[in-house]
Design an enzyme around this catalytic site. Structure first.
Site, short mmCIF file in Angstrom:
data_model
loop_
_atom_site.label_atom_id
_atom_site.label_comp_id
_atom_site.label_asym_id
_atom_site.label_seq_id
_atom_site.Cartn_x
_atom_site.Cartn_y
_atom_site.Cartn_z
N TYR A 103 22.72 -10.28 -2.04
CA TYR A 103 24.00 -9.81 -2.04
C TYR A 103 25.14 -11.22 -1.43
O TYR A 103 25.48 -12.41 -1.68
CB TYR A 103 24.27 -9.03 -0.82
CG TYR A 103 23.11 -7.78 -1.05
CD1 TYR A 103 23.08 -7.29 -2.14
CD2 TYR A 103 22.10 -6.81 0.21
CE1 TYR A 103 22.52 -6.29 -2.34
CE2 TYR A 103 22.08 -6.00 -0.19
CZ TYR A 103 21.65 -5.31 -0.88
OH TYR A 103 20.34 -4.63 -1.63
N GLY A 248 10.52 -1.16 8.23
CA GLY A 248 11.39 -0.29 6.80
C GLY A 248 9.80 0.78 6.77
O GLY A 248 10.47 1.84 7.42
N ARG A 249 9.19 0.47 5.29
CA ARG A 249 8.79 1.54 4.21
C ARG A 249 7.35 2.42 6.14
O ARG A 249 7.42 2.78 5.57
CB ARG A 249 8.18 1.04 3.42
CG ARG A 249 8.88 0.53 2.43
CD ARG A 249 8.60 -0.30 0.90
NE ARG A 249 7.81 -1.52 1.61
CZ ARG A 249 7.48 -2.88 1.28
NH1 ARG A 249 6.79 -2.10 -0.19
NH2 ARG A 249 6.68 -3.58 1.63
N CYS A 272 1.78 2.91 5.41
CA CYS A 272 2.19 2.76 4.18
C CYS A 272 1.45 1.71 3.39
O CYS A 272 0.88 0.92 3.73
CB CYS A 272 3.24 1.88 4.10
SG CYS A 272 4.27 0.32 3.01
N CYS A 275 3.30 1.19 -2.09
CA CYS A 275 3.31 1.76 -3.35
C CYS A 275 4.40 1.51 -3.83
O CYS A 275 5.00 1.98 -5.35
CB CYS A 275 2.86 2.78 -3.86
SG CYS A 275 3.58 4.22 -2.85
N CYS A 278 9.03 4.79 -2.94
CA CYS A 278 10.65 5.43 -2.08
C CYS A 278 11.41 4.36 -2.56
O CYS A 278 12.39 5.24 -3.11
CB CYS A 278 10.14 4.46 -1.06
SG CYS A 278 9.02 2.97 -0.80
N GLU A 340 -16.66 19.71 -2.47
CA GLU A 340 -16.67 18.84 -3.43
C GLU A 340 -17.24 19.30 -4.58
O GLU A 340 -18.64 19.31 -3.70
CB GLU A 340 -16.34 18.05 -2.37
CG GLU A 340 -16.62 16.83 -3.79
CD GLU A 340 -15.40 16.82 -4.69
OE1 GLU A 340 -16.26 16.30 -5.65
OE2 GLU A 340 -14.09 16.76 -4.79
N LYS A 358 -5.27 -2.93 -5.32
CA LYS A 358 -5.25 -1.74 -5.05
C LYS A 358 -6.36 -1.01 -3.75
O LYS A 358 -6.21 -0.50 -3.40
CB LYS A 358 -5.30 -0.79 -5.55
CG LYS A 358 -4.58 -1.04 -6.97
CD LYS A 358 -4.34 0.48 -7.96
CE LYS A 358 -3.76 1.27 -7.27
NZ LYS A 358 -3.15 2.81 -8.74
#
Length: 572
Positions: A103, A248-249, A272, A275, A278, A340, A358
């Site tokens: 910014y 944050g996330r 979190c 991913c 958001c 299942e 992942k």
């Protein structure tokens, strides 16, 4: 932008003061961050050329900019002061000056974006002048005792960009102007992967940079960057690498994280998984969503109240959707049985966590499994339930979460020994080092598998009919995946069709129908999935109250399955 909170006029004080009041009522300190985007805004949003320190445009938005005159600089400094007065009047008790993330203030601080030759550019000291004058102005407006924070991208990872060493020099010039705390972040408009780090980055990836800064300055240092676990946060504080932790996330995924941590309920925290759903939902849909927390952004619609009519609920399928449905229905007071067909719960998540980047998806699976256990859901594994059995059990409600089956396109040789589905390749424990692997389909799954296999040393080719690959992947994650595919020398054949598969080759055609063949030891079909919804239709025909969720509607991701599960379970 219409989606941003605004503070450039007194008329906004009334509304932002409501936000400050809510924060204070919840027992927190209301704090506000003020920023000017500078060149990081498209001209169509503001109906004019954006301001910048120099003639250099924003690397991601592009488009012409207007370099600021001295008069323009002075005006913006005054506007920052006005904004601070409004924030104080609205009841905020801390102001953070946003000097990071590409910014305007960051654009002045960095040699990457500031090539001015006057008193606002050229040397570290002159590039920091704009920030110094803003801090001085704010200090004058809010008085000596009001807390001021400054957020800095300590490293930008670009040529001529800021490094931790130069950021320390800058901070030594800024702090005497009246700062009380520093927030250490990273990245700019050319390196967004350092602003909102994806699962490729390790947890707490900016801690060393913060520790280096903390060792040289006298005021407290706050660190941000993929800190999704209170134990990691505690460790950082204990090792004195930072004084405050910024999350944050992690708080979007679980707003109760601090309370649960304080109560020692660590296993109940929805962590979190980076991913970046958001971020993607904000840019694509203008609203915020979270893969692991379906309530985020839907707080009014998804209210989980205890039921006054407990029902007998039967859930078919133990993937993320089925697990979330069972856990929420049970939490609300229903009696839940889950069936299942495989011998372990997790569905597609069990394959999803296999690629090396992942692994943290397992946090979601762990969370769901713990909740299922806590809520005493009766789980029946290795049990593919039939229509007759369901009718005999006579449940009040059935939730069908049977997922989907891999779609096998009608290509000559598709039944060949060398053909594998996505679950099959991900379940292969052996490293397939030297093999020539062709992946049919360059969607998100195809790209992820290509990256994982090429990382293991395979020689990989992606064949995709469309002109581009990975079109649905979130932008920052996609940047990291494409970079990885290039580094691992994955061949990408877009606008190509697969014609035939033999025992050791595949035959292809390009968009001009030029035909050729390539060696192939294994062909992975990643051409999407087809819903498995036969059971649902049979139950519906029998007049049983039945709901369908997740991949059995159409093959999508865990996010939709988890959301639909919450929606259905909140209503039954």
């Amino acid at each position: 932008s219409n989606h941003q909170a605004r503070i450039y006029d007194d008329r906004f004080i009334k509304d932002i003061s409501r936000a400050a009041a809510v924060i204070k009522n919840e027992g927190c300190i209301p704090a506000i961050q003020i920023h000017h985007a500078g060149r990081q805004v498209p001209s169509r949003v503001i109906n004019r050329k954006p301001f910048a320190p120099s003639h250099l445009p924003c690397p991601s938005i592009k488009g012409e900019v207007e370099p600021l005159s001295i008069k323009g600089i002075e005006k913006i400094i005054t506007q920052f002061g006005d904004a601070a007065e409004r924030a104080k009047a609205a009841g905020f008790e801390l102001i953070e000056i946003h000097g990071a993330h590409g910014y305007l203030i960051n654009q002045f601080l960095s040699g990457f974006s500031n090539v001015r030759e006057d008193e606002y550019g050229g040397t570290t000291e002159r590039r920091s002048r704009f920030a110094r004058e803003i801090i001085r102005e704010l200090r004058k407006r809010v008085g000596p005792d009001f807390p001021l924070s400054f957020k800095i991208s300590a490293q930008e990872f670009v040529p001529n960009g800021l490094t931790t060493e130069e950021s320390i020099e800058i901070l030594k010039l800024l702090i005497p102007e009246g700062l009380d705390v520093i927030q250490v972040s990273a990245g700019n408009d050319a390196t967004p992967e350092w602003i909102c780090q994806s699962m490729f980055m390790k947890q707490a990836c900016l801690v060393e940079s913060a520790a280096q800064i903390k060792s040289t300055i006298a005021i407290p240092v706050m660190v941000v960057g993929r800190i999704n676990d209170p134990e990691i946060a505690d460790e950082i504080i204990k090792e004195k690498k930072a004084d405050l932790i910024c999350i944050g996330r992690g708080l979007l995924a679980d707003p109760e994280l601090p309370k649960k941590a304080k109560a020692g309920r660590l296993e109940d925290i929805r962590k979190c998984i980076a991913c970046n759903t958001c971020m993607q939902s904000i840019f694509r849909n203008g609203k915020i969503e979270c893969l692991v927390n379906p309530t985020l952004g839907r707080e009014k619609e998804l209210i989980l109240k205890t039921t006054d009519k407990p029902k007998k609920v039967l859930v078919v399928g133990g993937g993320p959707g089925g697990l979330n449905a069972a856990h929420i229905a049970s939490k609300r007071g229903h009696f839940v049985d889950l069936y299942e067909k495989n011998n372990q719960l997790g569905g597609q998540l069990l394959f999803g966590i296999k690629p090396y980047f992942k692994k943290e998806l397992s946090l979601l699976l762990e969370y769901l499994l713990i909740q299922i256990k806590k809520e005493n859901v009766n789980c029946h594994l290795d049990h593919e339930i039939t229509l007759e059995e369901i009718i005999n059990l006579n449940p009040d409600v059935v939730i069908v979460a049977t997922g989907s089956k891999p779609f096998m396109p009608p290509i000559q040789g598709i039944d060949s020994q060398i053909v594998l589905t996505v679950p099959e390749i991900l379940n292969m424990a052996v490293a397939l080092s030297v093999e020539n692997i062709v992946i049919l389909g360059g969607g998100s799954t195809g790209c992820e598998i290509a990256l994982d296999l090429s990382h293991k040393g395979c020689n990989v080719t992606i064949v995709e009919q469309l002109p581009g690959i990975g079109t649905q992947i979130e932008a920052v994650t996609k940047k990291m995946i494409i970079k990885g595919l290039k580094e691992n020398r994955v061949k990408i054949l877009t606008e190509h069709t697969l014609l035939e598969i033999t025992a050791d080759r595949v035959y292809l055609a390009d968009k001009n129908n030029n035909q050729f063949s390539i060696e192939c030891d294994k062909l992975v079909v990643s051409a999407g999935n087809k819903p498995d919804n036969k059971l649902f239709n049979d139950l519906k025909n029998k007049g049983i109250e039945v709901y369908l969720l997740g991949d059995c509607i159409q093959a999508r991701g865990a996010k939709e399955a988890i959301y639909e599960a919450a929606l259905i379970s909140s209503k039954i």
